[in-house]
Design a protein around this motif. Structure first.
Motif, PDB file in Angstrom:
ATOM      1  N   GLU A   1      78.281  26.216 -38.250  1.00  0.00           N
ATOM      2  CA  GLU A   1      78.206  27.179 -37.532  1.00  0.00           C
ATOM      3  C   GLU A   1      79.044  27.911 -36.961  1.00  0.00           C
ATOM      4  O   GLU A   1      79.223  29.491 -37.054  1.00  0.00           O
ATOM      5  CB  GLU A   1      77.446  26.810 -35.933  1.00  0.00           C
ATOM      6  CG  GLU A   1      77.519  26.803 -35.422  1.00  0.00           C
ATOM      7  CD  GLU A   1      76.049  27.887 -35.194  1.00  0.00           C
ATOM      8  OE1 GLU A   1      75.425  27.488 -36.263  1.00  0.00           O
ATOM      9  OE2 GLU A   1      75.834  29.345 -34.570  1.00  0.00           O
ATOM     10  N   THR A   2      81.091  27.651 -36.850  1.00  0.00           N
ATOM     11  CA  THR A   2      81.303  28.389 -37.333  1.00  0.00           C
ATOM     12  C   THR A   2      82.155  29.002 -38.710  1.00  0.00           C
ATOM     13  O   THR A   2      82.108  28.017 -39.578  1.00  0.00           O
ATOM     14  CB  THR A   2      82.898  27.483 -36.404  1.00  0.00           C
ATOM     15  OG1 THR A   2      82.715  26.685 -35.290  1.00  0.00           O
ATOM     16  CG2 THR A   2      83.469  28.691 -36.344  1.00  0.00           C
ATOM     17  N   ARG A   3      81.840  30.598 -38.700  1.00  0.00           N
ATOM     18  CA  ARG A   3      82.255  30.330 -39.999  1.00  0.00           C
ATOM     19  C   ARG A   3      83.130  31.382 -40.293  1.00  0.00           C
ATOM     20  O   ARG A   3      84.151  31.924 -41.157  1.00  0.00           O
ATOM     21  CB  ARG A   3      81.185  30.965 -41.004  1.00  0.00           C
ATOM     22  CG  ARG A   3      79.864  29.925 -40.786  1.00  0.00           C
ATOM     23  CD  ARG A   3      78.265  30.857 -41.726  1.00  0.00           C
ATOM     24  NE  ARG A   3      77.925  31.511 -40.828  1.00  0.00           N
ATOM     25  CZ  ARG A   3      76.948  31.066 -39.534  1.00  0.00           C
ATOM     26  NH1 ARG A   3      77.003  29.829 -39.424  1.00  0.00           N
ATOM     27  NH2 ARG A   3      76.359  32.478 -39.790  1.00  0.00           N
TER      28      ARG A   3
ATOM     29  N   LYS B   1      84.468  20.331 -33.184  1.00  0.00           N
ATOM     30  CA  LYS B   1      85.661  20.863 -32.769  1.00  0.00           C
ATOM     31  C   LYS B   1      84.915  22.061 -31.851  1.00  0.00           C
ATOM     32  O   LYS B   1      85.556  22.518 -30.702  1.00  0.00           O
ATOM     33  CB  LYS B   1      85.631  21.779 -34.476  1.00  0.00           C
ATOM     34  CG  LYS B   1      86.714  21.144 -35.513  1.00  0.00           C
ATOM     35  CD  LYS B   1      87.106  22.113 -36.166  1.00  0.00           C
ATOM     36  CE  LYS B   1      85.357  22.114 -37.332  1.00  0.00           C
ATOM     37  NZ  LYS B   1      84.607  21.479 -37.759  1.00  0.00           N
ATOM     38  N   THR B   2      83.847  22.798 -32.206  1.00  0.00           N
ATOM     39  CA  THR B   2      84.026  24.097 -31.684  1.00  0.00           C
ATOM     40  C   THR B   2      83.315  23.775 -30.057  1.00  0.00           C
ATOM     41  O   THR B   2      83.483  23.956 -28.931  1.00  0.00           O
ATOM     42  CB  THR B   2      82.569  24.830 -31.687  1.00  0.00           C
ATOM     43  OG1 THR B   2      83.353  25.536 -33.169  1.00  0.00           O
ATOM     44  CG2 THR B   2      82.330  26.020 -31.002  1.00  0.00           C
ATOM     45  N   THR B   3      82.125  22.522 -29.606  1.00  0.00           N
ATOM     46  CA  THR B   3      82.163  21.770 -28.795  1.00  0.00           C
ATOM     47  C   THR B   3      83.451  21.134 -27.447  1.00  0.00           C
ATOM     48  O   THR B   3      83.136  21.213 -27.133  1.00  0.00           O
ATOM     49  CB  THR B   3      81.117  19.987 -29.140  1.00  0.00           C
ATOM     50  OG1 THR B   3      79.678  20.861 -29.368  1.00  0.00           O
ATOM     51  CG2 THR B   3      80.803  19.879 -28.021  1.00  0.00           C
TER      52      THR B   3
ATOM     53  N   VAL C   1      92.955  27.658 -32.025  1.00  0.00           N
ATOM     54  CA  VAL C   1      92.052  28.016 -33.089  1.00  0.00           C
ATOM     55  C   VAL C   1      90.857  26.791 -33.845  1.00  0.00           C
ATOM     56  O   VAL C   1      91.841  26.399 -33.935  1.00  0.00           O
ATOM     57  CB  VAL C   1      93.494  28.041 -33.841  1.00  0.00           C
ATOM     58  CG1 VAL C   1      92.835  29.772 -35.021  1.00  0.00           C
ATOM     59  CG2 VAL C   1      94.973  29.582 -33.424  1.00  0.00           C
ATOM     60  N   ASP C   2      90.254  27.905 -32.957  1.00  0.00           N
ATOM     61  CA  ASP C   2      88.794  27.218 -33.782  1.00  0.00           C
ATOM     62  C   ASP C   2      88.245  26.966 -35.398  1.00  0.00           C
ATOM     63  O   ASP C   2      88.535  27.911 -35.516  1.00  0.00           O
ATOM     64  CB  ASP C   2      87.591  26.749 -32.648  1.00  0.00           C
ATOM     65  CG  ASP C   2      86.497  26.257 -33.186  1.00  0.00           C
ATOM     66  OD1 ASP C   2      86.740  25.341 -34.117  1.00  0.00           O
ATOM     67  OD2 ASP C   2      85.149  26.452 -32.200  1.00  0.00           O
ATOM     68  N   MET C   3      88.522  26.465 -36.410  1.00  0.00           N
ATOM     69  CA  MET C   3      88.396  26.283 -37.583  1.00  0.00           C
ATOM     70  C   MET C   3      87.157  26.172 -38.312  1.00  0.00           C
ATOM     71  O   MET C   3      86.290  24.851 -37.114  1.00  0.00           O
ATOM     72  CB  MET C   3      89.602  25.561 -38.646  1.00  0.00           C
ATOM     73  CG  MET C   3      91.253  25.978 -38.250  1.00  0.00           C
ATOM     74  SD  MET C   3      91.463  27.382 -38.662  1.00  0.00           S
ATOM     75  CE  MET C   3      93.327  26.874 -37.600  1.00  0.00           C
TER      76      MET C   3
HETATM   77 MG   LIG Z   1      82.074  24.608 -34.829  1.00  0.00          MG
END
Ligand SMILES: [Mg+2]
Ligand SMILES: Nc1nc2c(ncn2[C@@H]2O[C@H](COP(=O)(O)OP(=O)(O)OP(=O)(O)O)[C@@H](O)[C@H]2O)c(=O)[nH]1
Lengths: 209, 130
Positions: free
Chosen positions: A59-61, A34-36, A83-85
């Motif tokens: 990694e995304t918290r 997702k973040t990539t 909106v990156d969850m």
């Molecule tokens: Mg992430």
């Protein structure tokens, strides 16, 4: 006469709606990319990356917002906030983080944050207009987490596209994602290499606005 | 070691609201019981179950759940209305603690659940000491 009026009203509404930024949520299990993907889109249109990517799960918290992205495709302009969850999971075991070389204390802190991140992501379901469900094409798509995410979006009537990510990997099988969720649009991409990303922009334009 | 499975009837579940249902399930899971529900949870209930699980997770005792919903939803309008009135979705939901359930996997013709049978040494000791 009345139908004329209705038509022009609808046109007006459409223009009005187009002006509005859509809140595009990125949902999926942990580590799906997702973040990539958020970084790639941000790099493409804003010229900068925004989130940290890691092979370590969760990694995304915290929910991360990337605002005022304007995407142009052959079909016009598209304004959105991404909106990156945090990734959704049904379990968080701090010991699994220790395998990545984290200290006991850091691993426990990460686990605590991860559980809060999952709750935050679920709460955000009420605030997104449309969603990219990001799945890893090298994994079995028929997990309960995937089914729950997609079921919740369906129940709330939130339009979605399923992104079959990581197609650069030899073991990727985006077709299995398409057959697991035949009722939805599935776009195979690689967030890492950018392969097929144009198709995704077009699909967003076509299905989510 | 022993593994306990509790089967909960649709009638029992129908008497509970969502919140009550979820705490009923989690309460069992936290006591290391695998629960089989005679209904398919609603997606919103599943999200609530995940949320509640996240709140309960702690480093030492409880690391979360595995669950799987098998839907056999009503197809026709009539059945759908009947389902709605009865207040439940036909199907089965299996929920268990991750310390007992290795995986629940969908195979072409069935759902397969893999349970762990040996508890780690340290946990055994703790149990014996209680
Ligand atoms: Mg992430
Ligand atoms: N080969 C390949 N790897 C990818 C791709 N996208 C992401 N990855 C890798 O997958 C891992 C997870 O990526 P993230 O972007 O952090 O995943 P996420 O979904 O944001 O994960 P959480 O924030 O933990 O939920 C990293 O090691 C990435 O480099 C892809 O398209 N191809």
């Amino acid at each position: 006469m009345l139908s004329e009026l209705k038509k022009s009203l609808q046109k007006l509404l459409k223009i009005f709606n187009r002006k509005k930024q859509i809140q595009l949520g990125f949902y999926g299990p942990v580590n799906a990319g997702k973040t990539t993907l958020a970084n790639r889109i941000s790099l493409d249109w804003l010229g900068k990356e925004v989130g940290t990517v890691s092979e370590v799960p969760h990694e995304t918290r915290h929910v991360q917002k990337i605002e005022n992205i304007v995407v142009t495709t052959n079909n016009g302009e598209l304004k959105m906030n991404i909106v990156d969850m945090p990734g959704i999971a049904t379990q968080v075991d701090y010991k699994s983080f220790k395998a990545f070389g984290m200290s006991e204390e850091d691993a426990k802190a990460r686990a605590r944050e991860a559980t809060k991140g999952v709750i935050e992501a679920i709460k955000w379901l009420d605030n997104v207009d449309a969603v990219l469900v990001v799945l890893d094409s090298t994994q079995d798509p028929y997990t309960q987490v995937n089914v729950t995410i997609i079921g919740n979006l369906e129940a709330r009537g939130i339009p979605m596209i399923i992104v079959a990510n990581k197609i650069d990997l030899p073991e990727a099988n985006p077709d299995s994602i398409a057959s697991a969720f035949p009722q939805h649009v599935v776009v195979p991409i690689s967030a890492a290499t950018g392969e097929n990303i144009e198709k995704l922009y077009e699909a967003i334009q076509e299905h989510l606005t | 070691m022993e593994i306990q499975l509790d089967f909960v009837s649709a009638e029992t579940l129908a008497r509970k609201g969502s919140a009550e249902k979820i705490s009923f399930i989690l309460d069992k899971i936290k006591r290391n019981i695998i629960v089989v529900l005679e209904e398919a949870l609603e997606p919103q209930e599943e999200a609530e179950l995940i949320e509640a699980t996240m709140r309960e997770i702690d480093a030492e005792e409880f690391h979360g759940i595995e669950f799987y919903r098998i839907d056999s939803r009503a197809k026709g309008l009539r059945e759908k209305i009947a389902e709605y009135i009865a207040g439940r979705r036909h199907g089965i939901t299996i929920v268990g603690p991750t310390r007992l359930i290795e995986a629940i996997k969908r195979e072409p013709d069935y759902i397969s659940m893999l349970a762990k049978v040996d508890i780690p040494q340290e946990e055994k000791k703790k149990k014996g000491g209680e």
